[in-house]
Design an enzyme around this catalytic site. Structure first.
Site, mmCIF file in Angstrom:
data_model
loop_
_atom_site.group_PDB
_atom_site.id
_atom_site.type_symbol
_atom_site.label_atom_id
_atom_site.label_comp_id
_atom_site.label_asym_id
_atom_site.label_seq_id
_atom_site.Cartn_x
_atom_site.Cartn_y
_atom_site.Cartn_z
ATOM 1 N N LYS B 87 -9.812 9.856 -13.625
ATOM 2 C CA LYS B 87 -9.365 10.342 -14.859
ATOM 3 C C LYS B 87 -8.717 11.586 -15.068
ATOM 4 O O LYS B 87 -7.618 12.262 -15.804
ATOM 5 C CB LYS B 87 -10.246 10.147 -15.984
ATOM 6 C CG LYS B 87 -9.724 10.196 -17.623
ATOM 7 C CD LYS B 87 -10.608 9.652 -18.475
ATOM 8 C CE LYS B 87 -10.211 10.186 -19.989
ATOM 9 N NZ LYS B 87 -11.078 9.440 -21.024
ATOM 10 N N GLU B 184 -9.786 9.321 -28.524
ATOM 11 C CA GLU B 184 -11.397 9.078 -28.580
ATOM 12 C C GLU B 184 -12.189 9.524 -29.710
ATOM 13 O O GLU B 184 -12.660 8.803 -30.078
ATOM 14 C CB GLU B 184 -11.701 9.786 -27.276
ATOM 15 C CG GLU B 184 -11.306 8.745 -26.071
ATOM 16 C CD GLU B 184 -11.537 9.446 -24.614
ATOM 17 O OE1 GLU B 184 -12.081 10.497 -24.553
ATOM 18 O OE2 GLU B 184 -10.834 8.857 -23.726
#
Lengths: 177, 623
Positions: B87, B184
């Site tokens: 990521k 998130e």
């Protein structure tokens, strides 16, 4: 059918077209409208529905941004009266006001150099006081006197304060590093 | 016509029809998939009952990739081919990765995004992420017993456009329909807020394996409104491991380390960090490939001292976000802790000190993001129930602007603007007779072009020859609900226009995605055309379903007979070909139905607005 982003932001939220504004009513109307048009309500529907929702939701956000900000709200009301307060050719500001700006700018630069958090906070408080006074003047000029010339002047001053506030924000960030 | 039922937009008209949708937390260290089952969000487990899928992929020549625990177990013995923390490389070029030297990978410096050389060829971070997503998709389809209608995939709030675009590409590659990219911390706020019926101002402090986000939200009557967000998309629990790893090197003066040793020591650093969450000190012992033995003792106090700068690096963004929201720590009702790295006692106490209150740890920090994403996916898929009446309003984390003369950036959309948003700005030519203009779109907070991230560069050609300053070029930026940008430019007097979806200078080109899609399908031995046909059918059925419910709701009052029959005829034409084998025909008929329902969709939307405003004329508003 693209919504016109300039048309009638007050009517969109069912509010009177005035500078003095019921912020809580604006918040409630904004949320009610977004609950109807937001793309999240249309994610499972057709492309056409999604596009229409994106346009409307964008429009509602834009109108909310304008009305929420005293500076933008005042400029918008003036625009409705055919006055472009922030046009590039309209830059005259009173000398007293300009002196105050210079003082603030110097104070910010100095505080930044000396890492003086307290001095920055002092400038911020002074600017907030000035902004509140300008907003009271605007309410009077726009809603009571209908004096658009003086309102346009206050809008330019408020805009100036906004710019210095950005400098102030940067100074706070710089001190935080 | 029969009496028609009218339902709320987004409410499922057929109560028993449940569309399978999942929320996916694609994390730096671990990934999860969750769904809403009988009104309750649950994390889906693998066949061994494990919720977390380590975000680790191992490549071996000519074999399908190994994802998760099995790959994690061999990471120290096969570090070049076992990719962890991918990521961190999403949407990043090699020169963006400050600590590239500390990763045991063979980086390939590709334009736009860095790539990794493995025994199974060169892999883009998008492909590696797609392999993780594919494993989660398979887990979900196995567990739910059907094909997924779509997924909500979470991204760090502070991800820029290139990183978001890369994430969406990875999902596409994994055969997932992306219902929404969701930030998130916002996902965590949904899960927390709905569970606790919270009202007021909340902060979400999200320290993951490789990213840090802080979001300030106002929760009020079912609306989750993000007021400001900030963060660091290259700061996470990994950095604490790295700091500890460096300390180990300093302590022990090792001989030259192999890539295997590096990975081994990093693992030990992670174990030690985790041990210190519960114990005041821990012992680190390991044997290197040369036979050299390490035996060190580490106290919590030592660990706190060596990581203090990392902790304080998270506190500056918190103060900035509060400042942008116009709030102080006193205004914050609760601080929700998210991400495995927030288990560290040094983080807990730093946050408690800053906010003057004990942070909220009542939700599992590893799972809360996936659970929130599942709740959002359920609503977006059209499974909304009447008591599910909540709405999310998010912001764009970074300012967007256009390059002007002198290498300066003119900001057009400031950070923390509620999305979707569209803003336009007019520019002009600076030379007599100038017929083309280069438009350079940037993202970031700095004034200089060189300090911001370049998102796209394109040319507007065919501007009529005029004196300098006479042409009027309107550049419009639109950020959609996924936080993704599209740009268009138009010369106002002639109407010459150009438009781009932002991807050319960063992320992957469409060609790359098609090539990878093909590779992926070859790998899975799936027939490309069969897949395309299947996708076209799913899309067509979705559209038929959506159009039918729109007709049921509003057809009678918003359409005249001709319009009504045109839509019905287009529906019939699509329904007739949908089960056939002619992929192109299905696409063509889908497009036609989309076309003929456009005006209907616009009217439906206007009606909703009118109903919300009770009695006002929408024509006044639209004109």
């Amino acid at each position: 059918m693209l919504p016109d982003f300039k048309a009638n932001h007050f009517a969109l939220f069912g509010l009177p077209a005035r500078f003095e504004l019921d912020g809580a009513a604006l918040d409630v109307a904004f949320r009610q409208l977004q609950a109807q048009v937001h793309p999240d309500r249309f994610a499972h529907l057709s492309e056409a529905d999604k596009r229409a929702s994106l346009q409307w939701s964008t429009r509602v956000n834009e109108a909310y941004q304008v009305l929420k900000s005293p500076l933008m709200r005042a400029a918008y009301l003036l625009q409705q009266q055919g006055v472009d307060a922030l046009a590039p050719e309209n830059t005259q500001l009173p000398a007293v006001f300009l002196m105050q700006q210079i003082e603030w700018r110097e104070a910010i630069a100095g505080a930044r150099k000396d890492a003086d958090d307290v001095a920055l906070q002092r400038v911020e408080t002074e600017m907030q006081t000035m902004a509140r006074r300008l907003q009271a003047d605007l309410a009077n000029a726009l809603d009571v006197q209908q004096d658009f010339v003086s309102a346009a002047q206050r809008v330019r001053e408020l805009k100036f304060i906004d710019k210095i506030r950005a400098e102030l924000d940067e100074a706070f960030i710089a001190l935080d590093r | 016509m029969a009496l028609l039922q009218i339902s709320e937009p987004g409410l499922s008209t057929v109560p028993h029809q449940h569309r399978l949708a999942v929320g996916i937390d694609l994390g730096t260290t671990n990934s999860l998939v969750a769904t809403v089952r009988n009104g309750v969000a649950v994390v889906l487990h693998d066949e061994n009952g494990r919720a977390l899928l380590p975000s680790v992929v191992r490549y071996q020549p000519g074999q399908p990739p190994v994802v998760g625990h099995a790959a994690q177990q061999v990471q120290a013995s096969d570090p070049y081919n076992t990719i962890v923390s991918v990521k961190r490389f999403m949407g990043r070029a090699l020169h963006d990765i400050a600590d590239a030297g500390s990763f045991p990978y063979r980086f390939v410096d590709a334009p736009g995004m860095v790539q990794l050389r493995t025994a199974d060829g060169v892999k883009s971070p998008v492909e590696v992420s797609a392999d993780i997503l594919r494993a989660l998709r398979e887990r979900a389809e196995h567990s739910l017993g059907g094909e997924l209608m779509g997924a909500v995939i979470t991204v760090p709030a502070y991800f820029d456009d290139a990183q978001r675009q890369a994430t969406k590409d990875a999902a596409r590659l994994a055969g997932l329909e992306v219902l929404r990219l969701l930030n998130e911390p916002t996902a965590a706020a949904i899960a927390y807020g709905l569970d606790n019926a919270a009202e007021g101002i909340y902060a979400v402090y999200d320290l993951g394996g490789g990213t840090f986000d802080i979001s300030i939200l106002r929760l009020s009557q079912g609306v989750f409104e993000v007021l400001a967000t900030n963060g660091d998309s290259a700061l996470g629990g990994d950095d604490f491991d790295q700091r500890l790893f460096c300390w180990m090197l300093e302590q022990a003066r090792f001989p030259d380390l192999t890539a295997q040793d590096n990975r081994l020591l990093l693992n030990h650093a992670r174990f030690a960090k985790e041990a210190l969450t519960e114990h005041p000190e821990t012992r680190i012992t390991a044997v290197l490939s040369s036979g050299f033995t390490i035996d060190l003792t580490l106290t919590a106090a030592q660990f706190n001292e060596m990581t203090a700068t990392l902790v304080s690096k998270t506190l500056s963004p918190v103060r900035r976000a509060l400042r942008d929201a116009g709030l102080s720590t006193k205004d914050v009702q609760g601080v929700v802790m998210v991400g495995g790295a927030t288990r560290m006692p040094c983080i807990q106490s730093a946050v408690a000190t800053l906010f003057g209150q004990t942070p909220l740890n009542n939700l599992d920090p590893d799972k809360v993001v996936a659970l929130g994403a599942a709740m959002q996916a359920n609503v977006l898929a059209g499974n909304r129930r009447e008591d599910d009446d909540w709405l999310l309003l998010d912001v764009t984390p970074l300012s967007l602007g256009i390059e002007t003369m002198g290498g300066l950036v003119e900001k057009i959309i400031p950070r923390n603007t509620t999305i979707p948003v569209a803003r336009a700005q007019e520019f002009t030519t600076y030379k007599d007779g100038q017929t083309a203009m280069s438009i350079h779109v940037l993202q970031g907070e700095r004034e200089l072009v060189s300090d911001c991230r370049s998102l796209a560069r394109f040319e507007l050609r065919g501007i009529p020859s005029m004196v300098a300053g006479a042409a009027r070029i309107r550049v419009a930026l639109q950020v959609d609900a996924d936080g993704l940008l599209s740009v268009s430019a138009q010369e106002l007097q002639t109407g010459v226009s150009a438009a781009v979806t932002v991807r050319p200078s960063f992320g992957l080109h469409d060609d790359d995605v098609s090539r990878m899609l093909q590779d992926g399908f070859n790998h899975a031995k799936e027939d490309m055309t069969a897949r395309a046909l299947q996708e076209a059918r799913v899309e067509a059925e979705r559209l038929l379903d959506a159009t039918q419910s729109a007709l049921d709701e509003d057809g009678e009052r918003l359409l005249d007979m001709d319009e009504f029959s045109e839509i019905v005829a287009s529906m019939r034409a699509l329904a007739e070909c949908v089960s056939g084998m002619d992929y192109a025909l299905i696409q063509q008929m889908t497009e036609r139905l989309n076309q003929v329902t456009q005006a209907f969709a616009a009217r439906r939307m206007n009606m909703r607005v009118r109903e919300a405003l009770a009695g006002q004329s929408v024509n006044d508003l639209m004109s």
